[in-house]
Design an enzyme around this catalytic site. Structure first.
Site, PDB file in Angstrom:
ATOM      1  N   LYS A  10       0.839  -1.203   0.000  1.00 45.92           N
ATOM      2  CA  LYS A  10       0.000   0.000   0.000  1.00 45.92           C
ATOM      3  C   LYS A  10       0.869   1.246   0.000  1.00 45.92           C
ATOM      4  CE  LYS A  10      -1.962   1.635   3.801  1.00 45.92           C
ATOM      5  NZ  LYS A  10      -2.869   1.977   4.915  1.00 45.92           N
ATOM      6  N   SER A  26      -3.680   3.437 -17.277  1.00 41.13           N
ATOM      7  CA  SER A  26      -2.772   3.071 -16.204  1.00 41.13           C
ATOM      8  C   SER A  26      -2.506   4.202 -15.221  1.00 41.13           C
ATOM      9  CB  SER A  26      -1.446   2.550 -16.752  1.00 41.13           C
ATOM     10  OG  SER A  26      -0.723   3.607 -17.338  1.00 41.13           O
ATOM     11  N   TYR A  59      -3.703  -0.430 -13.717  1.00 39.55           N
ATOM     12  CA  TYR A  59      -2.444  -1.133 -13.509  1.00 39.55           C
ATOM     13  C   TYR A  59      -1.327  -0.103 -13.359  1.00 39.55           C
ATOM     14  CZ  TYR A  59      -1.918  -0.332 -18.551  1.00 39.55           C
ATOM     15  OH  TYR A  59      -1.857   0.239 -19.794  1.00 39.55           O
TER      16      TYR A  59
END
Length: 123
Positions: A10, A26, A59
């Site tokens: 994270k 992305s 992503y």
């Protein structure tokens, strides 16, 4: 075998530095941040916008190391504004019998997205 979806890495409270609508997609992330959180290029990430509550997935792609870049691109760019605070998370499937030994990689940053500390402690 039971697999559980667990937080793997994270980036906590990173700031959006760039918004690129006319890009194929992305989220470009400073390579130092990716490496510290254990997030790989082209890995799926979940993005939580602290400012407006939006949650979406895309992503990760690498940006220059040390740059502090967090660039949300393509359609996802409509979900953020420059300066918004985000939480970026990656998850992994972990066998249930390995949960007690598993530790996520948590990365905390300053206002310029420079790492201030890394931790495995969720408290």
């Amino acid at each position: 075998m039971i697999l559980l979806n667990m937080l793997k890495g994270k980036l906590h409270r990173v700031r959006v530095t760039d918004v690129e609508l006319e890009y194929e997609g992305s989220c470009a992330i400073d390579t130092d941040l990716l490496n510290s959180a254990g997030i790989y290029p082209y890995e799926q990430v979940h993005i939580y916008n602290v400012h407006n509550g939006d949650r979406f997935s895309t992503y990760a792609i690498p940006a220059a190391a040390g740059s502090g870049v967090i660039s949300v691109n393509g359609a996802a760019a409509r979900r953020v504004a420059l300066g918004d605070i985000l939480i970026i998370a990656a998850y992994a499937q972990i066998p249930e019998d390995q949960i007690t030994a598993f530790q996520p990689r948590l990365v905390y940053v300053d206002q310029r997205n420079q790492i201030t500390r890394c931790s495995h402690d969720l408290s």
